[in-house]
Design a protein around this motif. Sequence first.
Motif, short mmCIF file in Angstrom:
data_model
loop_
_atom_site.label_atom_id
_atom_site.label_comp_id
_atom_site.label_asym_id
_atom_site.label_seq_id
_atom_site.Cartn_x
_atom_site.Cartn_y
_atom_site.Cartn_z
N ASP A 144 45.98 81.75 16.42
CA ASP A 144 45.83 81.04 17.68
C ASP A 144 44.67 80.06 17.65
O ASP A 144 44.49 79.28 18.58
CB ASP A 144 45.63 82.05 18.82
CG ASP A 144 45.58 81.40 20.18
OD1 ASP A 144 46.51 80.63 20.50
OD2 ASP A 144 44.61 81.65 20.94
N LYS A 145 43.86 80.09 16.58
CA LYS A 145 42.69 79.22 16.46
C LYS A 145 43.00 78.05 15.52
O LYS A 145 43.86 78.15 14.65
CB LYS A 145 41.50 80.01 15.91
CG LYS A 145 41.23 81.33 16.63
CD LYS A 145 40.93 81.14 18.09
CE LYS A 145 40.45 82.42 18.74
NZ LYS A 145 41.46 83.50 18.73
N GLN A 146 42.26 76.95 15.68
CA GLN A 146 42.44 75.81 14.79
C GLN A 146 41.44 75.79 13.64
O GLN A 146 41.72 75.25 12.57
CB GLN A 146 42.28 74.48 15.55
CG GLN A 146 43.29 74.29 16.67
CD GLN A 146 42.62 74.47 18.02
OE1 GLN A 146 41.85 75.41 18.20
NE2 GLN A 146 42.90 73.58 18.96
N LYS B 197 38.78 78.05 18.72
CA LYS B 197 39.91 77.37 19.36
C LYS B 197 39.34 76.29 20.28
O LYS B 197 38.36 76.53 20.99
CB LYS B 197 40.75 78.35 20.18
CG LYS B 197 41.98 77.73 20.85
CD LYS B 197 42.76 78.80 21.61
CE LYS B 197 43.97 78.21 22.35
NZ LYS B 197 45.00 77.74 21.42
N VAL B 198 39.95 75.13 20.27
CA VAL B 198 39.51 74.01 21.09
C VAL B 198 40.69 73.52 21.93
O VAL B 198 41.80 73.37 21.41
CB VAL B 198 38.99 72.85 20.22
CG1 VAL B 198 38.50 71.70 21.10
CG2 VAL B 198 37.87 73.33 19.30
N TRP B 199 40.44 73.30 23.22
CA TRP B 199 41.49 72.73 24.05
C TRP B 199 40.86 71.97 25.22
O TRP B 199 39.66 72.06 25.47
CB TRP B 199 42.45 73.80 24.55
CG TRP B 199 41.95 74.70 25.65
CD1 TRP B 199 42.07 74.50 27.00
CD2 TRP B 199 41.26 75.96 25.50
NE1 TRP B 199 41.51 75.55 27.69
CE2 TRP B 199 41.01 76.45 26.79
CE3 TRP B 199 40.85 76.70 24.40
CZ2 TRP B 199 40.35 77.66 27.02
CZ3 TRP B 199 40.18 77.90 24.60
CH2 TRP B 199 39.94 78.37 25.90
N GLU B 200 41.70 71.23 25.93
CA GLU B 200 41.26 70.46 27.09
C GLU B 200 42.08 70.89 28.30
O GLU B 200 43.28 71.16 28.18
CB GLU B 200 41.41 68.96 26.85
CG GLU B 200 40.87 68.09 27.98
CD GLU B 200 40.85 66.62 27.65
OE1 GLU B 200 41.40 65.83 28.47
OE2 GLU B 200 40.31 66.25 26.60
N GLU B 201 41.43 70.97 29.44
CA GLU B 201 42.15 71.22 30.68
C GLU B 201 41.43 70.54 31.82
O GLU B 201 40.36 69.92 31.63
CB GLU B 201 42.34 72.71 30.94
CG GLU B 201 41.11 73.54 31.14
CD GLU B 201 41.50 75.00 31.42
OE1 GLU B 201 41.52 75.36 32.61
OE2 GLU B 201 41.80 75.73 30.46
N ARG C 132 36.53 69.93 28.08
CA ARG C 132 36.95 70.46 26.79
C ARG C 132 36.28 71.81 26.59
O ARG C 132 35.13 72.03 26.97
CB ARG C 132 36.57 69.51 25.65
CG ARG C 132 37.20 68.14 25.76
CD ARG C 132 36.95 67.32 24.51
NE ARG C 132 37.88 67.69 23.45
CZ ARG C 132 37.62 67.58 22.15
NH1 ARG C 132 36.42 67.19 21.75
NH2 ARG C 132 38.53 67.89 21.24
N TYR D 275 36.14 77.71 22.14
CA TYR D 275 36.24 79.16 22.37
C TYR D 275 36.06 79.91 21.05
O TYR D 275 36.72 79.61 20.06
CB TYR D 275 37.59 79.47 22.99
CG TYR D 275 38.00 80.93 22.98
CD1 TYR D 275 37.26 81.89 23.67
CD2 TYR D 275 39.14 81.34 22.30
CE1 TYR D 275 37.64 83.22 23.67
CE2 TYR D 275 39.54 82.67 22.29
CZ TYR D 275 38.78 83.61 22.97
OH TYR D 275 39.15 84.93 22.96
N ASN E 85 43.11 82.07 33.34
CA ASN E 85 44.21 81.38 32.67
C ASN E 85 44.50 82.00 31.31
O ASN E 85 45.66 82.09 30.89
CB ASN E 85 43.89 79.90 32.50
CG ASN E 85 43.97 79.13 33.80
OD1 ASN E 85 44.45 79.64 34.81
ND2 ASN E 85 43.49 77.89 33.79
N LYS E 86 43.46 82.42 30.62
CA LYS E 86 43.64 82.91 29.25
C LYS E 86 43.96 84.40 29.20
O LYS E 86 44.73 84.84 28.34
CB LYS E 86 42.39 82.62 28.42
CG LYS E 86 42.58 82.91 26.93
CD LYS E 86 41.49 82.26 26.09
CE LYS E 86 41.74 82.48 24.60
NZ LYS E 86 43.03 81.94 24.14
#
Length: 251
Positions: A44-46, A65-69, A77, A80, A160-161
């Motif tokens: 699940d991580k990059q 893990k990196v994401w934007e919301e 950004r 995690y 959310n997670k």
Amino acid sequence: MADLEGYIERVDCLDKTTRADMFKLYEHYYGGTSEELFLRDLADKQYAVILRDPNHSLQGFSSIKVWEESFRGDPVRIMYSGDTIVHQDHWGQQALAFTWIHFSGALKSEAPEVPLYWLLLVKGHRTYRYLRAFYRVFYPAYNRSTPEASKALMDQLATNKFGEFYNSETGVLHYPSSHGHLRTDWAQIPEKDRRRPDVRFFLERNPGYVHGDELICLTELSHKNQNPLAARLFASGYDGGLEAAISHSSK
């Protein structure tokens, strides 16, 4: 004690041997896990921070893990941290932290105008103390209250997670059965550390850490929020850019 070298690797480029070594090290310190659970979480991580000794043996790691919301109509950004461990023979070295901070600066350079936050789930007092060591302001903290906006962002991200497993009143993530907890030998906290105000605060906020409960923590990753050493590492990563930060190879 030999110095460790830290590398940033893309998770999808990690070979089977490295993944197996990562789980073997993790399993030595954590109960309530399995190789299937570990590898699913890793997938699940990059990115991963990989620590190796001069013989090129794996001695520690962390997954990212990196994401934007969107938060209240504006983009944010998130960086995690997933499973993280360093072999006890190398406790006291800062290769993992320094590599991680440098990489956070590189990530910030991708979108300088968008706030970048570190979402950290804390299972143990050693991890919690990293926040004070490297950052000026973080939440929750023993010496300051958490602003409403920061608490709202923490609640949004955690809900959310993790859904129903996150308790917004306590700020703690709790699973009915452990998804990974420190084994008894490693969960013990020396009396000298128990006297530290930040450790006392962590124990008050997360008394179930021994069963795998995790305290949700948040800090902004910005130039002005770093302590002096971290600021230099962050700036170096920022100036070099993302691709330069992950161009190393641990193979």
